[in-house]
Scaffold this active site. Sequence first.
Site, PDB file in Angstrom:
ATOM      1  N   LYS A 110       0.869  -1.204  -0.061  1.00 34.75           N
ATOM      2  CA  LYS A 110       0.025  -0.097   0.082  1.00 34.75           C
ATOM      3  C   LYS A 110       0.771   1.112   0.032  1.00 34.75           C
ATOM      4  O   LYS A 110       1.953   1.128   0.341  1.00 34.75           O
ATOM      5  CB  LYS A 110      -0.798   0.050   1.411  1.00 34.75           C
ATOM      6  CG  LYS A 110      -2.312   0.878   1.168  1.00 34.75           C
ATOM      7  CD  LYS A 110      -3.080   0.071   0.124  1.00 34.75           C
ATOM      8  CE  LYS A 110      -4.587   0.734   0.451  1.00 34.75           C
ATOM      9  NZ  LYS A 110      -5.442  -0.139  -0.178  1.00 34.75           N
ATOM     10  N   GLY A 225     -24.428   3.659   2.126  1.00 32.73           N
ATOM     11  CA  GLY A 225     -23.227   4.377   1.246  1.00 32.73           C
ATOM     12  C   GLY A 225     -23.489   4.033  -0.250  1.00 32.73           C
ATOM     13  O   GLY A 225     -22.961   3.013  -0.828  1.00 32.73           O
ATOM     14  N   GLY A 227     -22.536   4.187  -3.163  1.00 34.43           N
ATOM     15  CA  GLY A 227     -21.432   4.588  -4.210  1.00 34.43           C
ATOM     16  C   GLY A 227     -21.392   3.680  -5.104  1.00 34.43           C
ATOM     17  O   GLY A 227     -22.156   2.581  -5.377  1.00 34.43           O
ATOM     18  N   ASN A 228     -19.912   3.343  -5.622  1.00 38.91           N
ATOM     19  CA  ASN A 228     -19.596   2.106  -6.230  1.00 38.91           C
ATOM     20  C   ASN A 228     -20.002   0.883  -5.947  1.00 38.91           C
ATOM     21  O   ASN A 228     -20.706   0.059  -6.403  1.00 38.91           O
ATOM     22  CB  ASN A 228     -18.248   2.290  -6.831  1.00 38.91           C
ATOM     23  CG  ASN A 228     -17.647   0.897  -7.704  1.00 38.91           C
ATOM     24  OD1 ASN A 228     -17.203  -0.067  -6.858  1.00 38.91           O
ATOM     25  ND2 ASN A 228     -17.821   1.389  -8.977  1.00 38.91           N
ATOM     26  N   ALA A 229     -19.375   0.419  -4.629  1.00 37.17           N
ATOM     27  CA  ALA A 229     -19.544  -0.783  -3.970  1.00 37.17           C
ATOM     28  C   ALA A 229     -21.296  -1.241  -3.793  1.00 37.17           C
ATOM     29  O   ALA A 229     -21.433  -2.336  -4.248  1.00 37.17           O
ATOM     30  CB  ALA A 229     -18.881  -0.846  -2.722  1.00 37.17           C
TER      31      ALA A 229
HETATM   32  P1  NAD Z   1     -17.683   5.752  -3.505  1.00 33.32           P
HETATM   33  O1  NAD Z   1     -17.125   6.923  -3.113  1.00 33.32           O
HETATM   34  O2  NAD Z   1     -18.276   5.446  -4.994  1.00 33.32           O
HETATM   35  O3  NAD Z   1     -19.019   5.649  -2.232  1.00 33.32           O
HETATM   36  C1  NAD Z   1     -19.149   6.208  -1.162  1.00 33.32           C
HETATM   37  C2  NAD Z   1     -20.666   6.284  -0.720  1.00 33.32           C
HETATM   38  O4  NAD Z   1     -20.597   6.441   0.767  1.00 33.32           O
HETATM   39  C3  NAD Z   1     -20.898   7.639  -1.473  1.00 33.32           C
HETATM   40  O5  NAD Z   1     -22.401   7.496  -1.910  1.00 33.32           O
HETATM   41  C4  NAD Z   1     -21.071   8.664  -0.321  1.00 33.32           C
HETATM   42  O6  NAD Z   1     -22.181   9.543  -0.247  1.00 33.32           O
HETATM   43  C5  NAD Z   1     -21.453   7.753   1.070  1.00 33.32           C
HETATM   44  N1  NAD Z   1     -21.137   7.971   2.265  1.00 33.32           N
HETATM   45  C6  NAD Z   1     -20.067   8.639   2.735  1.00 33.32           C
HETATM   46  N2  NAD Z   1     -20.260   9.281   4.102  1.00 33.32           N
HETATM   47  C7  NAD Z   1     -21.422   8.677   4.239  1.00 33.32           C
HETATM   48  C8  NAD Z   1     -22.053   8.340   5.654  1.00 33.32           C
HETATM   49  N3  NAD Z   1     -21.444   9.284   6.586  1.00 33.32           N
HETATM   50  N4  NAD Z   1     -23.229   7.490   5.688  1.00 33.32           N
HETATM   51  C9  NAD Z   1     -23.813   7.171   4.529  1.00 33.32           C
HETATM   52  N5  NAD Z   1     -23.067   7.233   3.285  1.00 33.32           N
HETATM   53  C10 NAD Z   1     -22.034   7.734   3.326  1.00 33.32           C
HETATM   54  O7  NAD Z   1     -16.683   4.644  -2.623  1.00 33.32           O
HETATM   55  P2  NAD Z   1     -16.831   2.978  -2.843  1.00 33.32           P
HETATM   56  O8  NAD Z   1     -15.890   2.769  -3.923  1.00 33.32           O
HETATM   57  O9  NAD Z   1     -18.066   2.397  -3.327  1.00 33.32           O
HETATM   58  O10 NAD Z   1     -16.089   2.624  -1.558  1.00 33.32           O
HETATM   59  C11 NAD Z   1     -17.080   2.481  -0.275  1.00 33.32           C
HETATM   60  C12 NAD Z   1     -16.246   1.483   0.693  1.00 33.32           C
HETATM   61  O11 NAD Z   1     -15.979   0.269   0.142  1.00 33.32           O
HETATM   62  C13 NAD Z   1     -15.140   2.191   1.258  1.00 33.32           C
HETATM   63  O12 NAD Z   1     -14.857   1.630   2.500  1.00 33.32           O
HETATM   64  C14 NAD Z   1     -13.926   1.413   0.210  1.00 33.32           C
HETATM   65  O13 NAD Z   1     -12.741   1.272   1.067  1.00 33.32           O
HETATM   66  C15 NAD Z   1     -14.627  -0.011   0.353  1.00 33.32           C
HETATM   67  N6  NAD Z   1     -14.038  -0.467  -0.849  1.00 33.32           N
HETATM   68  C16 NAD Z   1     -14.444  -0.261  -2.361  1.00 33.32           C
HETATM   69  C17 NAD Z   1     -14.024  -1.067  -3.079  1.00 33.32           C
HETATM   70  C18 NAD Z   1     -13.835  -0.638  -4.639  1.00 33.32           C
HETATM   71  O14 NAD Z   1     -13.650  -1.332  -5.661  1.00 33.32           O
HETATM   72  N7  NAD Z   1     -15.203   0.449  -4.981  1.00 33.32           N
HETATM   73  C19 NAD Z   1     -12.858  -2.147  -3.136  1.00 33.32           C
HETATM   74  C20 NAD Z   1     -12.343  -2.398  -1.837  1.00 33.32           C
HETATM   75  C21 NAD Z   1     -13.343  -1.718  -0.756  1.00 33.32           C
END
Ligand code: NAD
Length: 423
Positions: A110, A225, A227-229
């Site tokens: 990392k 949340g 977002g993407n995940a």
């Molecule tokens: P993202 O930025 O696409 O989405 C994050 C979402 O969380 C957004 O919709 C944001 O508005 C929301 N959010 C932020 N603060 C919040 C709160 N207090 N309450 C509710 N929602 C809130 O990010 P992502 O890529 O989807 O990642 C989300 C999590 O998944 C993170 O912990 C990340 O480390 C983990 N993760 C993601 C991936 C990936 O490939 N996308 C891989 C491994 C782990």
Amino acid sequence: MIKNDPFVNATKQLDDACKILKIDQGTRDYLAMPNKIIRVKIPVKMDNGKIRVFTGFRSQHNNDRGPYKGGIRYFNPEGGVEYMEREVMALSAWMTWKCAVVDIPMGGGKGGIYLNAKTEKISDGELERITRRFAFTISEIIGPQKDIPAPDVYTTGREMTQIMDTYEKLHGVTNQPGIITGKPISVGGSLARNVATGLGAAYCVREAAKVVKLKLKGAKVVLQGFGNAATFTGEYLEKMGAKVIAASDSKGSIINPNGIKTNNLLEYKQKKGSVVGYPGSKKISTEELLTTKCDILVPAALENQINAKIANNLKCKIIAEAANGPTLPEADPIIYKKKIIVIPDILANSGGVCISYLEWVQNNMGYYWTFNEVAKKMEDHITRGFRDTYALSKKHQVDMRRAAMVLAVSRVVEAFNQRGLWP
Ligand code: NAD
């Protein structure tokens, strides 16, 4: 002294697994510390003609099972530069365990640069110079067979391409896409990367549902949340017959017990900037969202969301930790007692690293698979990871989080013992 030191937390989890596996102190010490952690100076000429010096890190935790693998983040955690060093050390260890749990022949790394490109209004040109100087500075310790970075917090395929291009020019080669993953398709990226984490989490939920004898058809899902995940976890669970009933983002949480189509919700969020106000839904608090009666809870936002109080009030059967670290250690024994099955983060969100690995394999072959071929290979890794973890949780009578660590640590120790120590 670092407050809430993430590396101390990571080491505690390792200690738990070592105790269960009866691993000797020397091997435990070997597994705890990263093999190497470098801290570099990144001097860059900014648009105003002045020089600014940034600090960058790369932590290489373990490579007994294969080259180091892990993201590069551009971030400025509250604890400052010293905290960031401990954070990348911890995250590199978690990458070692994450790769091992889904049996990817890679180790853990990392890195990152202490900066916030959003709040500091760093221009695209400045960001490119920072990225390329960082790549130049660490170019001797990374490489397609040594250490393969990927996007992380506030970095994207654009920065990955700049790192690849810098590396290739420095090494006098023209086609070395396996130096980095998370690239755009046009420069050697893999299909299915954008959906990887959600799809992987959905595969995990499908396996967990078999264990708790839950029918996915009509099963109720809550997504924290959006977002993407979360979006893709929701979308693929819908394809398996489940129904999303509540979701949230940084602006608030909503519920509609009759069901919310993730496609429509995404369209709404893209237009309005939030899930709040989605037609037919009611606004609820974060606590209400997390404790809504449902079958599957998917925390996919931030760390430290489920504390002891929330855990006591949970009304779900499965928790799929798409986010990293959403559950506080104090909540784990409560959830275990309530017989809720937790798919721990290192397993639930490993779809991303699985597809990164598959991207690297395709780069090494110079031959590219279809979406379905990539997804199928990922599915094999994830479902085996889930089944192996579940079997160990039964064998040792521990929760799934401990079982996943036991599985990961035992795999790394096995490789370490096979290699032996030299020189
Ligand atoms: P993202 O930025 O696409 O989405 C994050 C979402 O969380 C957004 O919709 C944001 O508005 C929301 N959010 C932020 N603060 C919040 C709160 N207090 N309450 C509710 N929602 C809130 O990010 P992502 O890529 O989807 O990642 C989300 C999590 O998944 C993170 O912990 C990340 O480390 C983990 N993760 C993601 C991936 C990936 O490939 N996308 C891989 C491994 C782990």
